[in-house]
Enzyme design. Structure first.
Site, PDB file in Angstrom:
ATOM      1  N   ARG A  62       4.827  -0.362  -7.432  1.00 26.59           N
ATOM      2  CA  ARG A  62       6.482  -0.874  -7.434  1.00 26.59           C
ATOM      3  C   ARG A  62       6.628  -2.301  -7.510  1.00 26.59           C
ATOM      4  NH1 ARG A  62      10.964  -0.414  -3.323  1.00 26.59           N
ATOM      5  NH2 ARG A  62      12.791   0.033  -4.500  1.00 26.59           N
ATOM      6  N   HIS A  66       8.889  -4.042 -10.121  1.00 28.42           N
ATOM      7  CA  HIS A  66      10.107  -4.971  -9.806  1.00 28.42           C
ATOM      8  C   HIS A  66       9.887  -6.459 -10.243  1.00 28.42           C
ATOM      9  CE1 HIS A  66      12.198  -2.112  -6.707  1.00 28.42           C
ATOM     10  NE2 HIS A  66      11.803  -1.309  -7.606  1.00 28.42           N
ATOM     11  N   ASP A  67       8.504  -6.767 -10.430  1.00 30.47           N
ATOM     12  CA  ASP A  67       8.409  -8.339 -10.776  1.00 30.47           C
ATOM     13  C   ASP A  67       8.613  -8.239 -12.391  1.00 30.47           C
ATOM     14  OD1 ASP A  67       7.417 -10.715 -11.201  1.00 30.47           O
ATOM     15  OD2 ASP A  67       5.362 -10.217 -11.756  1.00 30.47           O
ATOM     16  N   VAL A  70      12.308  -8.358 -13.802  1.00 27.99           N
ATOM     17  CA  VAL A  70      13.235  -9.562 -13.600  1.00 27.99           C
ATOM     18  C   VAL A  70      12.662 -10.623 -14.194  1.00 27.99           C
ATOM     19  CG1 VAL A  70      14.225 -10.751 -11.877  1.00 27.99           C
ATOM     20  CG2 VAL A  70      13.885  -8.287 -11.319  1.00 27.99           C
ATOM     21  N   GLY A  72      10.522 -10.958 -16.573  1.00 23.77           N
ATOM     22  CA  GLY A  72       9.150 -10.637 -17.013  1.00 23.77           C
ATOM     23  C   GLY A  72       8.354 -10.772 -15.982  1.00 23.77           C
ATOM     24  N   ASP A  74       5.771 -12.237 -14.124  1.00 27.13           N
ATOM     25  CA  ASP A  74       5.426 -13.744 -13.705  1.00 27.13           C
ATOM     26  C   ASP A  74       5.549 -14.058 -12.154  1.00 27.13           C
ATOM     27  OD1 ASP A  74       8.179 -13.292 -12.889  1.00 27.13           O
ATOM     28  OD2 ASP A  74       9.170 -14.967 -13.757  1.00 27.13           O
ATOM     29  N   SER A  76       7.417 -13.647 -10.132  1.00 27.07           N
ATOM     30  CA  SER A  76       8.926 -14.261  -9.207  1.00 27.07           C
ATOM     31  C   SER A  76       8.990 -13.300  -7.938  1.00 27.07           C
ATOM     32  CB  SER A  76       9.822 -14.195 -10.188  1.00 27.07           C
ATOM     33  OG  SER A  76      10.309 -12.907 -10.822  1.00 27.07           O
ATOM     34  N   ASN A  94      14.798  -4.598  -3.190  1.00 30.54           N
ATOM     35  CA  ASN A  94      13.675  -5.156  -2.771  1.00 30.54           C
ATOM     36  C   ASN A  94      13.739  -5.173  -1.110  1.00 30.54           C
ATOM     37  OD1 ASN A  94      12.343  -5.379  -5.015  1.00 30.54           O
ATOM     38  ND2 ASN A  94      13.235  -7.369  -5.483  1.00 30.54           N
ATOM     39  N   PRO A 163      16.800  -0.778 -11.901  1.00 33.88           N
ATOM     40  CA  PRO A 163      17.646   0.453 -11.823  1.00 33.88           C
ATOM     41  C   PRO A 163      17.830   0.962 -10.228  1.00 33.88           C
ATOM     42  CG  PRO A 163      15.968   0.968 -13.233  1.00 33.88           C
ATOM     43  CD  PRO A 163      15.739  -0.526 -12.853  1.00 33.88           C
ATOM     44  N   HIS A 193       6.332   7.729  -9.763  1.00 28.69           N
ATOM     45  CA  HIS A 193       7.010   8.437  -8.426  1.00 28.69           C
ATOM     46  C   HIS A 193       5.994   9.550  -7.919  1.00 28.69           C
ATOM     47  CE1 HIS A 193      11.073   6.504  -8.738  1.00 28.69           C
ATOM     48  NE2 HIS A 193      10.136   5.559  -8.444  1.00 28.69           N
ATOM     49  N   ASP A 239       6.928  12.552  -4.202  1.00 32.97           N
ATOM     50  CA  ASP A 239       6.246  13.637  -4.979  1.00 32.97           C
ATOM     51  C   ASP A 239       5.941  14.915  -3.854  1.00 32.97           C
ATOM     52  OD1 ASP A 239       3.899  15.318  -5.310  1.00 32.97           O
ATOM     53  OD2 ASP A 239       3.402  14.013  -7.044  1.00 32.97           O
ATOM     54  N   THR A 242       1.673  15.643  -3.098  1.00 35.20           N
ATOM     55  CA  THR A 242       0.612  14.752  -3.008  1.00 35.20           C
ATOM     56  C   THR A 242       0.851  13.477  -3.268  1.00 35.20           C
ATOM     57  OG1 THR A 242       0.212  15.123  -5.386  1.00 35.20           O
ATOM     58  CG2 THR A 242      -1.022  16.475  -3.864  1.00 35.20           C
TER      59      THR A 242
HETATM   60  C1  HEM Z   1      13.373   4.726 -13.484  1.00 33.21           C
HETATM   61  C2  HEM Z   1      14.193   3.947 -12.585  1.00 33.21           C
HETATM   62  C3  HEM Z   1      13.523   3.853 -11.136  1.00 33.21           C
HETATM   63  C4  HEM Z   1      14.394   3.979  -9.997  1.00 33.21           C
HETATM   64  C5  HEM Z   1      15.753   4.249  -9.948  1.00 33.21           C
HETATM   65  C6  HEM Z   1      13.547   3.707  -8.918  1.00 33.21           C
HETATM   66  C7  HEM Z   1      13.861   3.757  -7.620  1.00 33.21           C
HETATM   67  C8  HEM Z   1      13.038   3.808  -6.471  1.00 33.21           C
HETATM   68  C9  HEM Z   1      13.422   3.823  -5.102  1.00 33.21           C
HETATM   69  C10 HEM Z   1      14.858   4.089  -4.450  1.00 33.21           C
HETATM   70  C11 HEM Z   1      12.166   3.938  -4.497  1.00 33.21           C
HETATM   71  C12 HEM Z   1      12.058   4.003  -2.599  1.00 33.21           C
HETATM   72  C13 HEM Z   1      12.330   2.965  -2.022  1.00 33.21           C
HETATM   73  C14 HEM Z   1      12.647   2.941  -0.624  1.00 33.21           C
HETATM   74  O1  HEM Z   1      13.108   3.865  -0.229  1.00 33.21           O
HETATM   75  O2  HEM Z   1      12.019   1.974   0.183  1.00 33.21           O
HETATM   76  C15 HEM Z   1      11.108   3.978  -5.016  1.00 33.21           C
HETATM   77  C16 HEM Z   1       9.839   4.073  -4.773  1.00 33.21           C
HETATM   78  C17 HEM Z   1       8.940   3.672  -5.699  1.00 33.21           C
HETATM   79  N1  HEM Z   1       9.089   3.332  -7.129  1.00 33.21           N
HETATM   80 FE1  HEM Z   1      10.535   3.607  -8.224  1.00 33.21          FE
HETATM   81  N2  HEM Z   1      12.188   3.633  -9.362  1.00 33.21           N
HETATM   82  C18 HEM Z   1      12.067   3.586 -10.486  1.00 33.21           C
HETATM   83  C19 HEM Z   1      11.282   3.481 -11.595  1.00 33.21           C
HETATM   84  C20 HEM Z   1       9.892   3.119 -10.868  1.00 33.21           C
HETATM   85  C21 HEM Z   1       8.839   2.909 -11.912  1.00 33.21           C
HETATM   86  C22 HEM Z   1       8.991   2.675 -13.439  1.00 33.21           C
HETATM   87  C23 HEM Z   1       7.769   2.741 -11.223  1.00 33.21           C
HETATM   88  C24 HEM Z   1       6.161   2.188 -11.637  1.00 33.21           C
HETATM   89  C25 HEM Z   1       5.720   2.442 -12.770  1.00 33.21           C
HETATM   90  C26 HEM Z   1       8.050   3.038  -9.814  1.00 33.21           C
HETATM   91  C27 HEM Z   1       7.279   3.142  -8.951  1.00 33.21           C
HETATM   92  C28 HEM Z   1       7.770   3.206  -7.354  1.00 33.21           C
HETATM   93  C29 HEM Z   1       6.983   3.569  -6.248  1.00 33.21           C
HETATM   94  C30 HEM Z   1       5.242   3.733  -6.477  1.00 33.21           C
HETATM   95  C31 HEM Z   1       7.164   3.895  -5.242  1.00 33.21           C
HETATM   96  C32 HEM Z   1       6.772   4.147  -3.842  1.00 33.21           C
HETATM   97  C33 HEM Z   1       6.607   2.569  -3.094  1.00 33.21           C
HETATM   98  C34 HEM Z   1       5.930   2.774  -1.811  1.00 33.21           C
HETATM   99  O3  HEM Z   1       5.799   4.024  -1.330  1.00 33.21           O
HETATM  100  O4  HEM Z   1       5.973   1.734  -1.231  1.00 33.21           O
HETATM  101  N3  HEM Z   1       9.705   3.355  -9.761  1.00 33.21           N
HETATM  102  N4  HEM Z   1      11.667   3.670  -6.371  1.00 33.21           N
END
Ligand code: HEM
Ligand SMILES: *[C@@H]1O[C@H](CO)[C@@H](O)[C@H](O)[C@H]1NC(C)=O
Length: 319
Positions: A62, A66-67, A70, A72, A74, A76, A94, A163, A193, A239, A242
């Site tokens: 994640r 997020h890097d 924003v 690119g 980099d 940041s 963040n 997003p 996710h 998920d 798992t």
């Molecule tokens: C499509 C738009 C996306 C939205 C709206 C979104 C939003 C979120 C949100 C709200 C969380 C939970 C954060 C929290 O409650 O602390 C999360 C977790 C996460 N996101 Fe996304 N996400 C998106 C796309 C992605 C993408 C593209 C990736 C990676 C390729 C990603 C990887 C992850 C991972 C691995 C977690 C779990 C992080 C952890 O357990 O520390 N997400 N995301």
């Protein structure tokens, strides 16, 4: 004549390669002579970190997303706030949520010990992300390298370009398109996710108000995410089965209307991405292959290269 033609064809082939790929400046062998043990050092750092806490693989993935979204890839996001510097770590998406900074710092320390002032934090994050996915059972890919680190960060860009979980499909598609990623790649990368956790504050509205949700799933999630606004930081797996295993269960959840975030379920809600979600829900191999390719594309977003930016000594501070 034949050899002249051959030379000409060869030259045009290479110039075509150089021009046709927007990111020809990134290259998997970038540190082959300057830091030959880099890949081993990063992998060992991630192996230790994942052994300590499996979730860290998700958190690092994640962080990379997020890097890259924003300005690119980099690094940041790694810059710490100070009295005189406001970076991205306290932007809405963040704050109290992005994690794994210490792991990147620890790996950077090991990398500096082996090859000082050579390897960027942005490249370390890209490699650590790949290794984290692999350690949790996901696909591998070759990581193009040669990114440099920013001297700046943008809290406002982090607030507006990443997003949020209440986004609908049109917004998600537009925000990915703004980064050169198509709707298919949105659906593929959202498969990230398949690992990790989310906080109640990010899915409360979905489990109480959305109608496209499995009733038993909503009941289960409500038990640890009260409607009254308490328990905002309570965690649930993104998920259902798992959350520390990188697989296609995320898509099976979506088909069963068990997406945790509103944004997740938007990918399977009668719209353009339903067919692809169904495909991945039954075809883990296709998901693995496509995820790997999309991660390379994510990592190619606007890197600083050449003499732009710097090689940070400490990932949290500009030199
Ligand atoms: C499509 C738009 C996306 C939205 C709206 C979104 C939003 C979120 C949100 C709200 C969380 C939970 C954060 C929290 O409650 O602390 C999360 C977790 C996460 N996101 Fe996304 N996400 C998106 C796309 C992605 C993408 C593209 C990736 C990676 C390729 C990603 C990887 C992850 C991972 C691995 C977690 C779990 C992080 C952890 O357990 O520390 N997400 N995301
Ligand atoms: C459900 O939606 C209503 C109307 O938007 C909102 O006021 C309420 O806070 C939501 N409930 C939860 C638990 O999020």
């Amino acid at each position: 004549m034949a050899s002249i033609t051959y030379l000409f064809v060869t030259l045009s082939f290479f110039s075509l390669l150089a021009c046709s790929s927007t990111h020809a400046q990134l290259n998997a062998n970038f540190y082959a002579t300057t830091c030959p043990n880099l890949l081993t050092i990063v992998r060992n750092g991630m192996r230790q970190a994942v052994a300590r806490e499996a979730r860290i693989g998700a958190s690092i993935l994640r962080l990379f997303f997020h890097d890259c979204f924003v300005n690119g890839c980099d690094a940041s996001i790694l810059l710490d706030d100070t009295a005189t510097f406001t970076g991205e770590q306290n932007a809405g998406p963040n704050r109290n949520s992005a994690r794994g900074f210490e792991v990147i710092d620890a790996i950077k320390t090991s990398v500096e010990a082996a090859c000082s002032a050579t390897v960027s934090c942005a490249d370390i994050l890209a490699l650590a992300t790949r290794d984290g996915v692999v350690l949790l059972g996901g696909p591998s890919w070759t990581v193009p390298l040669g990114r440099r680190d920013s001297r700046t960060a943008s809290q406002s860009a982090a607030n507006s370009q990443i997003p949020g979980p209440s986004s609908n499909l049109a917004t998600l598609t537009a925000m990915f398109a703004a980064k050169g990623l198509n709707a298919r790649e949105l659906t593929i990368l959202s498969g990230g996710h398949t690992i990790g956790l989310a906080q109640c504050g990010n899915f409360r509205n979905r489990i109480y108000n959305d109608t496209n949700i499995d009733a038993n799933f909503a009941t289960t999630r409500r038990a640890n995410c009260p409607a009254d606004g308490s328990g905002n930081t309570n965690l649930a797996p993104l998920d259902t089965l798992t959350s520390t295993r990188f697989d296609n269960n995320y898509y099976q959840d979506l088909v069963a209307r068990r997406g945790l975030l509103h944004s997740d379920q938007e990918l399977f809600n009668g719209g353009s991405q339903d067919a692809l979600v169904r495909t991945y829900s039954t075809n883990n191999a296709a998901f693995s292959t496509d995820f790997a390719a999309a991660m390379v594309k994510l990592g190619n977003i606007s890197p600083l290269t050449g003499t732009n930016g710097e090689i940070r000594r400490n990932c949290g501070v500009p030199n």
